[in-house]
Design a protein around this motif. Structure first.
Motif, PDB file in Angstrom:
ATOM      1  N   THR A  61       7.378  -7.238  -9.014  1.00  0.00           N
ATOM      2  CA  THR A  61       8.658  -6.766  -9.077  1.00  0.00           C
ATOM      3  C   THR A  61       8.651  -5.266  -9.337  1.00  0.00           C
ATOM      4  OG1 THR A  61       9.296  -7.152 -11.332  1.00  0.00           O
ATOM      5  CG2 THR A  61       9.655  -9.134  -9.749  1.00  0.00           C
ATOM      6  N   GLY A  62       9.574  -4.733  -8.748  1.00  0.00           N
ATOM      7  CA  GLY A  62       9.744  -3.338  -9.269  1.00  0.00           C
ATOM      8  C   GLY A  62       8.605  -2.451  -8.400  1.00  0.00           C
ATOM      9  N   ALA A  63       8.167  -2.909  -7.444  1.00  0.00           N
ATOM     10  CA  ALA A  63       7.112  -2.446  -6.757  1.00  0.00           C
ATOM     11  C   ALA A  63       6.961  -1.247  -6.166  1.00  0.00           C
ATOM     12  CB  ALA A  63       6.295  -3.294  -5.529  1.00  0.00           C
ATOM     13  N   SER A  64       8.418  -0.494  -5.877  1.00  0.00           N
ATOM     14  CA  SER A  64       8.566   0.717  -5.291  1.00  0.00           C
ATOM     15  C   SER A  64       8.862   1.916  -6.248  1.00  0.00           C
ATOM     16  CB  SER A  64       9.642   0.785  -4.501  1.00  0.00           C
ATOM     17  OG  SER A  64      10.884   0.228  -5.124  1.00  0.00           O
ATOM     18  N   GLY A  65       8.749   1.377  -7.511  1.00  0.00           N
ATOM     19  CA  GLY A  65       8.488   2.453  -8.725  1.00  0.00           C
ATOM     20  C   GLY A  65       7.265   3.072  -8.902  1.00  0.00           C
ATOM     21  N   PHE A  66       7.401   4.062  -9.770  1.00  0.00           N
ATOM     22  CA  PHE A  66       6.204   4.942 -10.245  1.00  0.00           C
ATOM     23  C   PHE A  66       5.095   4.113 -10.603  1.00  0.00           C
ATOM     24  CE2 PHE A  66       4.301   6.966 -14.039  1.00  0.00           C
ATOM     25  CZ  PHE A  66       3.329   7.822 -13.410  1.00  0.00           C
ATOM     26  N   VAL A  67       5.305   3.102 -11.523  1.00  0.00           N
ATOM     27  CA  VAL A  67       4.305   2.398 -12.088  1.00  0.00           C
ATOM     28  C   VAL A  67       3.817   1.253 -10.903  1.00  0.00           C
ATOM     29  CG1 VAL A  67       3.292   0.560 -13.912  1.00  0.00           C
ATOM     30  CG2 VAL A  67       4.740   2.464 -14.528  1.00  0.00           C
ATOM     31  N   ARG A 109      -7.067  -0.724  -3.572  1.00  0.00           N
ATOM     32  CA  ARG A 109      -8.515   0.035  -3.662  1.00  0.00           C
ATOM     33  C   ARG A 109      -9.753  -0.827  -4.263  1.00  0.00           C
ATOM     34  NH1 ARG A 109      -6.581   3.885  -6.291  1.00  0.00           N
ATOM     35  NH2 ARG A 109      -7.114   3.215  -8.399  1.00  0.00           N
ATOM     36  N   GLU A 110      -9.147  -1.533  -5.347  1.00  0.00           N
ATOM     37  CA  GLU A 110     -10.235  -2.293  -6.181  1.00  0.00           C
ATOM     38  C   GLU A 110     -10.272  -3.806  -5.746  1.00  0.00           C
ATOM     39  OE1 GLU A 110     -12.364  -0.812  -7.864  1.00  0.00           O
ATOM     40  OE2 GLU A 110     -11.328   1.250  -8.050  1.00  0.00           O
ATOM     41  N   HIS A 111      -9.081  -4.185  -5.477  1.00  0.00           N
ATOM     42  CA  HIS A 111      -9.271  -5.634  -4.998  1.00  0.00           C
ATOM     43  C   HIS A 111      -8.626  -6.217  -4.050  1.00  0.00           C
ATOM     44  CE1 HIS A 111     -10.881  -9.074  -7.214  1.00  0.00           C
ATOM     45  NE2 HIS A 111      -9.614  -9.778  -7.025  1.00  0.00           N
ATOM     46  N   GLY A 112      -8.928  -5.740  -2.803  1.00  0.00           N
ATOM     47  CA  GLY A 112      -8.196  -5.893  -1.569  1.00  0.00           C
ATOM     48  C   GLY A 112      -7.835  -7.169  -0.992  1.00  0.00           C
ATOM     49  N   SER A 113      -8.713  -8.153  -1.527  1.00  0.00           N
ATOM     50  CA  SER A 113      -8.900  -9.779  -1.020  1.00  0.00           C
ATOM     51  C   SER A 113      -7.454 -10.297  -1.620  1.00  0.00           C
ATOM     52  CB  SER A 113     -10.115 -10.490  -1.492  1.00  0.00           C
ATOM     53  OG  SER A 113     -10.287 -10.332  -3.052  1.00  0.00           O
ATOM     54  N   CYS A 114      -6.826  -9.842  -2.766  1.00  0.00           N
ATOM     55  CA  CYS A 114      -5.506 -10.342  -3.211  1.00  0.00           C
ATOM     56  C   CYS A 114      -4.408 -10.254  -1.907  1.00  0.00           C
ATOM     57  CB  CYS A 114      -5.289  -9.768  -4.507  1.00  0.00           C
ATOM     58  SG  CYS A 114      -6.088 -10.110  -5.885  1.00  0.00           S
ATOM     59  N   GLU A 115      -3.716 -11.183  -2.136  1.00  0.00           N
ATOM     60  CA  GLU A 115      -2.584 -11.100  -1.354  1.00  0.00           C
ATOM     61  C   GLU A 115      -1.410 -10.602  -2.248  1.00  0.00           C
ATOM     62  OE1 GLU A 115      -1.450 -14.293   1.652  1.00  0.00           O
ATOM     63  OE2 GLU A 115      -2.779 -15.541   0.297  1.00  0.00           O
ATOM     64  N   VAL A 116      -0.824  -9.695  -1.603  1.00  0.00           N
ATOM     65  CA  VAL A 116       0.299  -8.914  -2.901  1.00  0.00           C
ATOM     66  C   VAL A 116       1.471  -8.900  -1.923  1.00  0.00           C
ATOM     67  CG1 VAL A 116       0.851  -6.868  -4.030  1.00  0.00           C
ATOM     68  CG2 VAL A 116      -1.719  -7.473  -3.512  1.00  0.00           C
ATOM     69  N   PHE A 117       2.643  -9.421  -2.910  1.00  0.00           N
ATOM     70  CA  PHE A 117       3.928  -9.491  -2.457  1.00  0.00           C
ATOM     71  C   PHE A 117       4.712  -8.620  -3.315  1.00  0.00           C
ATOM     72  CE2 PHE A 117       1.696 -13.121  -1.401  1.00  0.00           C
ATOM     73  CZ  PHE A 117       1.999 -13.781  -0.146  1.00  0.00           C
ATOM     74  N   ALA A 118       5.549  -7.554  -2.674  1.00  0.00           N
ATOM     75  CA  ALA A 118       5.996  -6.557  -3.292  1.00  0.00           C
ATOM     76  C   ALA A 118       7.287  -6.652  -3.339  1.00  0.00           C
ATOM     77  CB  ALA A 118       5.640  -5.129  -2.806  1.00  0.00           C
ATOM     78  N   PHE A 119       8.177  -6.667  -4.175  1.00  0.00           N
ATOM     79  CA  PHE A 119       9.677  -6.738  -4.280  1.00  0.00           C
ATOM     80  C   PHE A 119      10.183  -5.611  -5.095  1.00  0.00           C
ATOM     81  CE2 PHE A 119      10.576 -10.921  -2.345  1.00  0.00           C
ATOM     82  CZ  PHE A 119       9.309 -11.589  -2.564  1.00  0.00           C
ATOM     83  N   GLY A 120      11.361  -4.950  -4.450  1.00  0.00           N
ATOM     84  CA  GLY A 120      11.777  -3.980  -5.002  1.00  0.00           C
ATOM     85  C   GLY A 120      13.179  -4.339  -5.649  1.00  0.00           C
TER      86      GLY A 120
END
Length: 334
Positions: free
Chosen positions: A28-34, A44-55
Motif C-alpha cells: 500500500t502507498g506504492a506510488s509514494g517516495f518510499v 532489481r534484487e528479487h524479480g521473481s516475487c509477484e508484486v501488487f502495488a496499491f495507491g
C-alpha cells in the motif's frame, strides 16, 4: 545475465529467503517516495516475487480507500498475498497537524481495516507495518543515547500520536493471530523525496542557486536539532527482508530502523554547501521553525541487526550527493 557475484550480493542483502517463487507481496502507498524505492528494490534484487502495488487517493494506480472495508476485503481476497507492506499514510507531520481528524482516520482506522482484512482473507500473510520514530516523542528527552524499542511511546505531535496508536494496535492484534512485524524508521531521505522534508528542501534550494534561479541564500529553520538519518534504499531493504525472509513474527517483532548516529541539521546543510562548490549565505526563517522540537533523536538498531541481519550500507555522503543530483536534474529540466 546475473553473475555468481550478483547472486552472492543478493543473498548478503536479503539473507535466507524461502519459497522465492511463491512470494506475493501487496504494497500500500506504492506510488509514494518510499513505495517507489521499494518497488525498484524488489524489481532489481528479487524479480521473481509477484508484486501488487496499491495507491491511495484519486489519480493513483490501483487506488484502494483504506476507509472502505469492503474494498480492502475484495483486494486482499483477490491478491491472496504472502506478505503485505503497509506504507500508505498521512506521512508528513505538517499535513497531520493541519488535518488531524483525517490523519487519525487514515493512519489508525485505515490500518485497522487493512489488518482485519488480512486476518480474515489471508491469515498466513506477514503484515509489515511501517510506523515511525516520531512515536517515541518525549522519550528522546528522557533517555541518554540511542533509544531502544522498549522505551515508552510518548508522541508529541499529531503524526507521532497516530503512528504510535497504530503501532500499539498492530502489536495487540498480533496476540490475536496477526503475523505482524513492526518497524519504527528514523529520518530517511533520497532522490525523489518531497521538499517538505529538510534534506530535500536544502538540496532543492542549493540546486536552484546553482542553476541561477535564485540568489545564493538558503532559508532554514532550526539547525541545532540532531537527527538519525538513513538512505531510503537502506530502509526499504529492511521492509523487503521482513516480507520475504523466514523471520519470526509476533508481538515482540518490532524494530528500529536507524543508523545509530545523530547528525546535526547544520552539519547536513554544511555538507550540501560544500558539495555545491560555492559560497552560500544561510538565513533563519521563523516560519520554518517547528513547534515541540526535540533536541536529539537517535535510534538503537542492534535488534534489527541481530534478528534481521540488517544494517545500513549507503554512506550518508553518497545519499546527499544523490539527493542534490536529483534536484539539479529537476531544475535543469524546468
Amino acid at each position: 545475465m546475473p553473475t555468481r557475484r550478483d547472486a552472492g550480493e543478493r543473498k548478503a542483502l536479503f539473507g535466507n529467503m524461502v519459497g522465492t517463487l511463491t512470494h506475493r507481496i501487496l504494497i500500500t502507498g506504492a506510488s509514494g517516495f518510499v513505495g517507489t524505492a521499494l518497488l525498484q528494490l524488489l524489481e532489481r534484487e528479487h524479480g521473481s516475487c509477484e508484486v501488487f502495488a496499491f495507491g491511495h487517493g484519486e489519480g493513483q494506480q490501483n487506488p484502494v480507500d483504506l476507509l472502505d472495508q469492503a474494498a480492502l476485503d475484495t483486494a486482499v481476497q483477490k491478491v491472496q498475498p504472502t506478505a503485505l507492506i503497509h506504507l500508505a499514510a498521512v506521512a508528513a507531520p505538517s499535513d497531520a497537524r493541519n488535518a488531524p481528524r483525517h490523519a487519525w482516520d487514515v493512519n489508525v482506522t485505515g490500518t485497522m481495516n487493512l489488518a482485519e482484512s488480512v486476518m480474515r482473507h489471508a491469515p498466513e500473510a506477514r503484515f509489515v507495518y511501517v510506523g515511525s520514530s516520531e512515536a517515541y516523542g518525549a522519550s528522546f528527552q528522557s533517555v541518554a543515547g540511542p533509544v531502544t524499542e522498549n522505551v515508552p511511546l510518548r508522541p508529541m505531535n499529531v503524526y507521532g500520536a497516530t503512528k504510535a496508536a497504530a503501532d500499539l494496535m498492530i502489536g495487540q492484534m498480533s496476540y490475536d493471530g496477526l503475523r505482524a512485524i513492526r518497524f519504527r524508521p528514523f529520518n530517511h531521505t533520497g532522490p525523489g523525496q518531497s521538499d517538505t522534508y529538510v534534506v530535500s528542501d536544502f538540496a532543492r534550494q542549493v540546486a536552484e542557486i546553482l542553476s541561477g534561479k535564485r540568489e545564493p541564500v538558503i532559508h532554514v529553520g532550526n539547525l541545532e536539532a540532531e537527527r538519525d538519518f538513513l538512505d531510503v534504499r537502506d530502509v526499504v531493504r529492511a521492509y523487503a527482508i521482513a516480507a520475504i525472509q523466514d523471520a519470526e513474527t509476533g508481538p515482540d517483532c518490532v524494530y528500529n530502523i536507524a543508523s545509530g548516529r545523530a547528525r546535526k541539521i547544520r552539519a547536513i546543510l554544511d555538507a550540501l554547501i560544500v558539495q555545491s562548490g560555492i559560497d552560500i549565505e544561510v538565513r533563519t526563517d521563523p516560519q520554518r521553525l517547528r513547534p515541540n522540537e526535540i533536541p536529539v533523536a537517535c535510534g538503537d538498531v542492534s535488534k534489527a541487526h541481530e534478528r534481521l541481519n540488517w544494517a545500513p550500507l549507503v554512506p550518508f555522503e553518497q545519499t546527499l550527493a544523490d539527493v542534490l543530483g536529483y534536484w539539479r536534474r529537476n531544475c535543469s529540466s524546468r
